[in-house]
Write an enzyme that holds these catalytic residues in place. Structure first.
Site, short mmCIF file in Angstrom:
data_model
loop_
_atom_site.label_atom_id
_atom_site.label_comp_id
_atom_site.label_asym_id
_atom_site.label_seq_id
_atom_site.Cartn_x
_atom_site.Cartn_y
_atom_site.Cartn_z
N ARG A 403 0.83 -1.21 0.00
CA ARG A 403 0.00 0.00 0.00
C ARG A 403 0.86 1.26 0.00
O ARG A 403 0.70 2.13 0.83
CB ARG A 403 -0.94 0.01 1.20
CG ARG A 403 -1.94 -1.12 1.21
CD ARG A 403 -2.95 -0.94 2.33
NE ARG A 403 -3.87 -2.08 2.39
CZ ARG A 403 -4.82 -2.21 3.30
NH1 ARG A 403 -5.00 -1.26 4.20
NH2 ARG A 403 -5.62 -3.25 3.31
N ASN A 439 2.22 -5.78 -2.49
CA ASN A 439 0.90 -6.19 -2.02
C ASN A 439 -0.05 -5.01 -2.03
O ASN A 439 0.25 -3.94 -1.48
CB ASN A 439 1.00 -6.73 -0.58
CG ASN A 439 -0.36 -7.09 -0.01
OD1 ASN A 439 -0.99 -8.05 -0.43
ND2 ASN A 439 -0.82 -6.31 0.96
N GLU A 440 -1.19 -5.20 -2.69
CA GLU A 440 -2.28 -4.22 -2.67
C GLU A 440 -1.82 -2.81 -3.05
O GLU A 440 -2.21 -1.82 -2.41
CB GLU A 440 -2.96 -4.21 -1.30
CG GLU A 440 -3.64 -5.53 -0.96
CD GLU A 440 -4.32 -5.53 0.40
OE1 GLU A 440 -4.23 -4.51 1.11
OE2 GLU A 440 -4.94 -6.55 0.75
N ASP A 441 -1.00 -2.72 -4.07
CA ASP A 441 -0.50 -1.41 -4.47
C ASP A 441 -1.45 -0.67 -5.39
O ASP A 441 -1.05 0.24 -6.13
CB ASP A 441 0.90 -1.56 -5.09
CG ASP A 441 1.93 -1.93 -4.03
OD1 ASP A 441 2.00 -1.24 -3.02
OD2 ASP A 441 2.63 -2.93 -4.21
N ARG A 478 0.26 -9.63 -5.24
CA ARG A 478 -1.15 -9.82 -4.94
C ARG A 478 -1.92 -8.51 -5.08
O ARG A 478 -1.47 -7.47 -4.61
CB ARG A 478 -1.36 -10.38 -3.53
CG ARG A 478 -2.84 -10.61 -3.25
CD ARG A 478 -3.18 -10.86 -1.80
NE ARG A 478 -4.63 -10.79 -1.66
CZ ARG A 478 -5.31 -9.65 -1.43
NH1 ARG A 478 -4.65 -8.51 -1.29
NH2 ARG A 478 -6.63 -9.66 -1.35
#
Length: 839
Positions: A403, A439-441, A478
């Site tokens: 993030r 992750n979840e960027d 992801r």
């Protein structure tokens, strides 16, 4: 997707490229070759003699001259200064400066040797001083780093004073908010501060190994080429010849290779030897065979003094393949990856988990039947990776780009550096098959923005760098849909039955996502569950859910308010529902021959600053075990699908009171991997059932039966391959119906001892106006104490939190008496408080 490289192409793409990234520099790469940990006779673990001060100081000088204005406390390593406040229900956890100081004895056995300070991980930005001299600064909370402090030591470093009292070392750990540091401050987990992994003093000769990498390549169906590459730590630029002996042993201790080499000190990384193992013993989850490489470095330094230093590395031989739009293969055979996730977090310790607790946790993971784990969302301790190697657990390990959008050059360089370090430090672990790049960027609140092109460009750079450093493994990420084509393996967001949709939609979603990428893996799925909360009608919320509109998590779906109906917001957060969801996903996964596998989120509950309103405030409760490693019921659902040894578990071990009408038939579920099971209700057989994994729920091992008002006993006998196993529970069946909660009562439940101290457990129960226990009550309550006692709270569990939601109208907490009297109170909205005197 299969990757094959000739030895020549490997040396061109891997060794030469990796050499450029592994040049000795400050801080060093912290190679396992030179940092032997507790088993290295030349390494001294700095576990005791530390003092800690939470807060800021004016300078390193004040670390040793601050007694008038600061109170230091003695601590043992590892230490996290958020061990208590990480899940405080009232205030956010501390983010700021934490100072440590100690006197480290110097007793280097090598003439003209080098003295290294090795940190296995510290959060989040670390500054190290010897006396008042700066040894170095490291940004990043999860990779290892080393400072060569030889030139900072006083001239008397080998005197009696230096050996006995030691040199003064101070360390500043800072986990303050920093937009230019990974992970993002908006990440859904705590960015802990402190020296929460081991600190080692390491003594090496004037020339020593910095990095040893062992590369294996299939030569033929019967042989395996093994190449040993190394880089040196040679700060004095010694040119004297080195004598190197290399020995390789199999798991039984049989020597399979021996060679000796004379070579002048070199720069970069170089190949030391190459040999072939005929008929190698392949590493796998069912047979995690490890080889040992022992390298002895012997030579004369510029000073003419002979030295000898031994480095140890373990490695394994295995072959991995992701078939396009198809399954994962290990050593040429299909293997369904059955996985979970791990955060480094534990009740009472936060990130500073002692070694024995790490061992227990990893064994619990293996005993659940896991063959795969994603280490989220950062590089984890070397002990975890060593355990994965020995236990046979395949690994996805990732850098902490979580993030974070794409920040400035400082931010981007941190991502490159942590990727280089992670690969350099964990290259030899056969358990690792995937390097995670982020992750979840695509998170909607990213800093400085969700710039899709900038994120794609940076991800492409990291992807290329990973392949350059290690072409033998795959890359992955992801949840970043607009960049799903960049890594080798992609995991979309699929939360069927929790954040969106219903769990029967799971298979259709998987099949849709399979066609959008070459290699699909499903990381993160599951449900929150409040440990100890159970339901007679767990799927009630599914009737409200809109289907056919996707099963992904979007926007702020994780919040308990707003948006469309979803189980995460409108469900009961019971263990019962979570078990049903897990059961459905697991039965589906084993029917799909093309599926690579999945990793359930997450193995253990952990802290997060974003979930203040959860039943246990600031705790992500998607774990299969609580934060203190108490298993939830769902742990046994996974065992029933993934383990081989006979097991049987009646659902409801933590469900003391069930409810319903007199004579009403109730479902009893048994989670078991056995072929048949017979249930006995109060001593009478309710019949024999046969296991069928596709007969939902509980694979057909369920019974509808009435209970007797009052006490009931259930016992099951399950049989597999002629072996029988039993399980038994006792509970009360309540037939009285209840109305609106009206009174809360607080009473002493039990007394015990903990670490030699007397403890008392008190229990709160919520009743209606007629005195009937309200078994569906979920009220949020608060415990307080007055007197000499101390509440055991802020542990992030249902039984050790002073603010918590009730579990079926009940809750409890434990206090330490401290040899005195206390009064405990419990309050909840719109109801009079209750009190309990403890003498």
């Amino acid at each position: 997707m299969t990757k094959t490289y000739s030895r020549r192409s490997f040396l061109k793409t891997s060794a030469a490229a990796a050499a450029a990234s592994l040049l000795p520099s400050l801080p060093l790469r912290a190679s396992i070759a030179t940092m032997g940990g507790s088993e290295d006779p030349h390494a001294h673990r700095l576990a005791n003699g530390w003092e800690f001060l939470q807060g800021s100081l004016g300078s390193p000088w004040e670390a040793w001259h601050s007694e008038e204005v600061a109170v230091w406390q003695q601590v043992a390593m590892p230490h996290c200064f958020n061990a208590y406040d990480g899940c405080d229900p009232d205030v956010p956890y501390y983010r700021g400066n934490g100072w440590y100081r100690t006197h480290a004895p110097i007793a280097n056995p090598f003439k003209n040797g080098r003295t290294l300070l090795h940190f296995e991980g510290a959060g989040q930005t670390t500054t190290v001083c010897v006396g008042e001299k700066l040894a170095g600064k490291h940004t990043g909370g999860y990779d290892e780093f080393v400072f060569d402090i030889t030139d900072l030591l006083p001239a008397t470093d080998n005197t009696k004073t230096a050996k006995n009292k030691g040199v003064p070392i101070s360390v500043l750990c800072d986990n303050s908010r920093d937009q230019d540091r990974m992970p993002s401050d908006l990440s859904d987990f705590s960015l802990y501060g402190g020296l929460y992994r081991h600190v080692n003093m390491v003594f090496v000769p004037e020339v020593s190994f910095e990095t040893i990498h062992i590369h294996t390549e299939l030569a033929s169906s019967a042989g395996q080429i093994v190449s040993v590459l190394g880089s040196l730590h040679n700060p004095t630029a010694s040119t004297e010849q080195l004598q190197i002996s290399i020995e390789v042993f199999d798991a039984k201790g049989t020597q399979i290779h021996a060679s000796k080499h004379t070579i002048a000190p070199w720069k970069d990384a170089t190949e030391l030897t190459t040999f072939t193992i005929q008929k190698p013993h392949l590493w796998s989850p069912s047979d995690p065979h490890l080889y040992e490489c022992r390298i002895t470095l012997h030579g004369a330094t510029n000073s003419g003094v002979d030295t000898e230093y031994i480095a140890h590395e373990t490695f394994g031989i295995r072959h991995i393949e992701f078939v396009q739009h198809g399954p994962f293969k290990l050593n040429g055979e299909r293997l369904l990856l059955r996985g979970t996730h791990r955060h480094e977090d534990h009740a009472g310790y936060a990130a500073a988990m002692p070694d024995d607790l790490i061992d227990q946790e990893m064994q619990l993971i293996k005993d659940m039947g896991v063959n795969f784990i994603r280490l989220a969302h950062y590089q984890q301790s070397r002990r975890v990776l060593e355990l994965c190697d020995r236990l046979g657990i395949l690994v996805w390990e990732e850098i902490p780009w979580c993030r974070g959008g794409v920040g400035d050059d400082t931010f981007k360089e941190m991502g490159r550096r942590t990727l280089r370090n992670m690969i350099a430090q964990h290259y030899n672990h056969p358990s690792i098959i995937l390097w995670g790049l982020g992750n979840e960027d695509d998170w909607p609140t990213e800093y400085p923005e969700v710039n899709q092109q900038a994120i794609r460009t940076y991800l492409q750079e990291l992807n290329a760098l990973s392949h350059q450093l290690d072409p033998s493994r795959f890359t992955t990420i992801r949840r970043c849909d607009f960049a799903r084509d960049i890594p080798d393996v992609y995991s979309p967001s699929i939360w069927a039955g929790w954040y969106r949709g219903t769990y029967p939609e799971y298979q259709k979603t998987l099949e849709t996502e399979r066609d959008r990428v070459n290699h699909l893996f499903h990381a993160e799925w599951g449900a929150d569950s409040h440990a100890g909360r159970h339901s007679e009608d767990p799927d009630k919320a599914l009737a409200k859910i809109v289907t056919g509109k996707g099963t992904d998590e979007r926007g702020m779906d994780y919040l308990p308010t707003g948006g469309q109906a979803r189980v995460s917001k409108d469900g009961d957060w019971s263990e019962t529902y979570a078990c049903n969801l897990f059961d459905w996903h697991l039965k589906t996964q084993e029917t799909l021959p093309w599926l690579t596998g999945s990793a359930q989120w997450v193995f253990k509950d952990f802290t997060t600053p974003l979930r203040v309103e959860n039943p246990v405030p600031r705790i992500n409760q998607k774990g299969l075990i609580e934060r203190d490693m108490t298993p939830k019921e769902s742990y046994f659902v996974f065992q029933s699908y993934w383990t081989k040894d006979p097991m049987a578990h009646i659902y409801g071990h933590t469900w003391p009171i069930r409810w319903g009408a007199d004579g009403e038939e109730k479902m009893v579920k048994v989670y078991s991997n056995c072929d048949t099971a017979e249930l006995f209700v109060n001593g009478r057989s309710a019949g024999v059932t046969h296991r069928d994994s596709q007969n939902f729920p509980a694979a057909g091992l369920r019974w509808m039966t009435p209970f007797t008002p009052g006490k009931n006993t259930l016992r099951v006998t399950a049989t597999k391959s002629g072996k029988s196993i039993t399980d038994e529970i006792t509970f009360v069946y309540q037939t009285e119906t209840w109305g609106t909660p009206a009174e809360i009562k607080l009473n002493e439940k039990s007394r015990s001892t903990l670490d030699g101290k007397e403890t008392v457990t008190v229990e709160a129960k919520l009743y209606d106006a007629k005195g009937v226990l309200c078994l569906d009550a979920r009220n949020r309550i608060r415990f307080k104490i007055a007197g000499l006692g101390t509440l055991i709270d802020n542990r992030g569990t249902t039984k050790a939190s002073r603010v918590v939601e009730l579990c079926n109208g009940r809750s409890e907490i434990t206090l330490i008496r401290n040899n005195g009297s206390s009064v405990v109170s419990v309050t909840t909205s719109n109801i009079k408080p209750a009190f309990c005197a403890i003498a």
